[in-house]
Scaffold this motif. Structure first.
Motif, short mmCIF file in Angstrom:
data_model
loop_
_atom_site.label_atom_id
_atom_site.label_comp_id
_atom_site.label_asym_id
_atom_site.label_seq_id
_atom_site.Cartn_x
_atom_site.Cartn_y
_atom_site.Cartn_z
N ARG A 1 -9.05 -5.96 -2.64
CA ARG A 1 -9.37 -6.16 -1.22
C ARG A 1 -9.56 -4.82 -0.52
N PRO A 2 -10.07 -4.85 0.70
CA PRO A 2 -10.47 -3.59 1.37
C PRO A 2 -9.34 -2.59 1.54
N GLY A 3 -8.12 -3.04 1.87
CA GLY A 3 -7.04 -2.09 2.08
C GLY A 3 -6.75 -1.26 0.85
N MET A 4 -6.67 -1.92 -0.32
CA MET A 4 -6.43 -1.18 -1.56
C MET A 4 -7.64 -0.33 -1.92
N ALA A 5 -8.83 -0.79 -1.59
CA ALA A 5 -10.02 0.01 -1.87
C ALA A 5 -10.02 1.30 -1.05
N ARG A 6 -9.65 1.20 0.23
CA ARG A 6 -9.57 2.43 1.04
C ARG A 6 -8.56 3.39 0.46
N LEU A 7 -7.41 2.86 0.04
CA LEU A 7 -6.38 3.72 -0.55
C LEU A 7 -6.89 4.36 -1.84
N ALA A 8 -7.55 3.57 -2.69
CA ALA A 8 -8.12 4.13 -3.92
C ALA A 8 -9.11 5.24 -3.60
N GLY A 9 -9.89 5.07 -2.54
CA GLY A 9 -10.81 6.13 -2.14
C GLY A 9 -10.10 7.41 -1.79
N GLU A 10 -8.88 7.30 -1.27
CA GLU A 10 -8.10 8.48 -0.89
C GLU A 10 -7.43 9.16 -2.08
N GLU B 1 -15.10 4.85 2.68
CA GLU B 1 -14.35 5.18 3.89
C GLU B 1 -13.09 5.96 3.55
N GLY B 2 -12.36 5.49 2.55
CA GLY B 2 -11.14 6.18 2.15
C GLY B 2 -11.41 7.57 1.63
N ALA B 3 -12.45 7.71 0.80
CA ALA B 3 -12.79 9.02 0.25
C ALA B 3 -13.19 9.99 1.35
N ALA B 4 -13.91 9.48 2.35
CA ALA B 4 -14.37 10.36 3.43
C ALA B 4 -13.20 10.92 4.24
N THR B 5 -12.12 10.16 4.37
CA THR B 5 -10.98 10.67 5.14
C THR B 5 -10.32 11.86 4.46
N ARG B 6 -10.51 11.99 3.16
CA ARG B 6 -9.92 13.10 2.41
C ARG B 6 -10.96 14.12 1.98
N GLY B 7 -12.23 13.89 2.29
CA GLY B 7 -13.28 14.81 1.89
C GLY B 7 -13.40 14.93 0.38
N ARG B 8 -13.26 13.82 -0.33
CA ARG B 8 -13.32 13.84 -1.79
C ARG B 8 -14.40 12.88 -2.28
N ALA B 9 -14.71 12.99 -3.56
CA ALA B 9 -15.73 12.13 -4.15
C ALA B 9 -15.25 10.68 -4.20
N LEU C 1 0.82 -1.21 0.00
CA LEU C 1 0.00 0.00 0.00
C LEU C 1 0.86 1.26 0.00
N GLY C 2 2.00 1.21 0.69
CA GLY C 2 2.88 2.36 0.71
C GLY C 2 3.43 2.66 -0.67
N ALA C 3 3.83 1.62 -1.40
CA ALA C 3 4.36 1.82 -2.75
C ALA C 3 3.28 2.36 -3.68
N VAL C 4 2.07 1.82 -3.58
CA VAL C 4 0.97 2.27 -4.43
C VAL C 4 0.61 3.72 -4.12
N ARG C 5 0.61 4.08 -2.85
CA ARG C 5 0.29 5.46 -2.48
C ARG C 5 1.27 6.44 -3.13
N GLU C 6 2.56 6.13 -3.03
CA GLU C 6 3.56 7.02 -3.64
C GLU C 6 3.37 7.10 -5.15
N TYR C 7 3.19 5.94 -5.78
CA TYR C 7 3.06 5.89 -7.24
C TYR C 7 1.84 6.69 -7.70
N ALA C 8 0.69 6.42 -7.08
CA ALA C 8 -0.54 7.09 -7.50
C ALA C 8 -0.49 8.58 -7.21
N SER C 9 0.13 8.98 -6.11
CA SER C 9 0.22 10.40 -5.78
C SER C 9 1.03 11.16 -6.81
N ILE C 10 2.15 10.58 -7.23
CA ILE C 10 2.97 11.22 -8.26
C ILE C 10 2.22 11.25 -9.59
#
Length: 324
Positions: A161-170, A195-203, A113-122
């Motif tokens: 799975r749920p962990g990646m789904a929460r990250l995608a929501g963010e 859940e992930g989207a709500a933590t960032r206040g995004r759609a 999840l950490g690697a995906v977060r960095e990749y998607a953010s960039i």
């Protein structure tokens, strides 16, 4: 009904293979054409080739594997497709299997999840036109993408799975599933996305469900189609875990026929007549899926590319999208 899109179940170095699929997508009201990761050729070039040949279509790239490409190059390639086709693009990425990461990188990502977060953010920062400043454990970039006039490029993540789904929501615009049945998306994936989207206040990201499918015929066995097109996925731990959470016993090593039948009975592989397939796709719409991508990959694997193209045509017709 959700939007219906088409997976091109053949790929590789021969660019000509994309042309009949691009023509089919164009003739059915401009369906999005999706191409998954292929290792015998580039994933982006076929869309540009099709556009140059007179068949520009909306493109879905997904999911491509992060170890193959730095996120800056991923942004350049996705932007190139959007500029060349004049249509929107979904650039979908995922980390791939742990074994694939080991082969390319020498060791798997310490945190998937950490690697995906960095990749998607960039990737998203670049494609949204902003200044990126990420110094990560796995991926880093400081700067921006040169501006090009083009349609929008959305960033997608492969979600099982749920962990990646929460990250995608963010962090993502689109959540892309493969082999995930409608009920699992409704009960597991969408709540985690929200859940992930709500933590960032995004759609909440759009949900795209990639679904292998085939029309029932007397000379076909559903189990053979499932195994021909999906046996490799059934051998991967993250797919096994997702399907187990979805209530399916898919131990392909001990009983491949039983595993294949579980996918059909559980709605992960759509098989039946036109009415039955429509009912299954309606279940995805009711589960909150925005786009269903049908793939005739099993037919291609068993019956050949020509039969696969005919099957893709028949699937679109069965789902209410005859030639325009």
């Amino acid at each position: 009904m959700p939007d219906i899109a088409l997976m091109m179940p053949v790929g590789g170095a021969r660019m000509q293979a994309v042309l009949p699929y691009a023509a089919l997508a164009q003739s059915r009201g401009g369906r999005t054409l999706w191409l998954g990761q292929v290792l015998s050729g580039d994933t982006h070039h076929p869309f540009i080739h099709a556009a140059a040949a007179g068949f520009p279509v909306p493109a879905g790239i997904g999911v491509s594997l992060m170890p193959l490409r730095h996120p800056y190059d991923a942004a350049v390639q996705a932007q190139s497709v959007a500029a060349a086709t004049g249509h929107p693009v979904v650039a979908g990425y995922g980390p791939g299997s742990v074994s694939f990461q080991k082969r390319l990188l020498g060791a798997p990502y310490r945190s998937q999840l950490g690697a995906v977060r960095e990749y998607a953010s960039i990737l998203k920062g670049l494609l949204d036109g902003g200044e990126v400043a990420v110094t990560g454990e796995y991926f880093s970039f400081h700067g921006r993408l040169p501006k090009v006039t083009r349609p929008r490029v959305e960033v997608g993540l492969g979600v099982l799975r749920p962990g990646m789904a929460r990250l995608a929501g963010e962090v993502a615009d689109v959540a892309i599933t493969w082999l995930a049945p409608a009920a699992y998306i409704r009960d597991v994936i969408l709540p985690a996305l929200r859940e992930g989207a709500a933590t960032r206040g995004r759609a909440v990201p759009r949900v795209v469900a990639m679904v292998p499918a085939a029309l029932e015929r007397a000379d076909r066995a559903a189990e053979e189609l499932v195994l021909a097109g999906n046996r490799a996925h059934l051998g991967l731990p993250h797919y096994r875990d997702m399907l187990r959470q979805a209530g399916m016993d898919t131990d392909v090593d001990s009983d491949p026929v039983k595993a294949a039948r579980a996918l059909v009975d559980g709605g992960a592989f759509l098989y039946g007549d036109a009415a039955e397939l429509k009912d299954r796709v309606t279940e995805y719409a009711a589960a909150g899926v925005d786009e269903v991508v049908v793939s005739a990959g099993g037919v291609v694997a068993l019956e050949g590319p020509r039969a696969g193209l005919s099957e893709a045509q028949a699937l679109l017709t069965a789902l209410g999208h005859p030639a325009v």
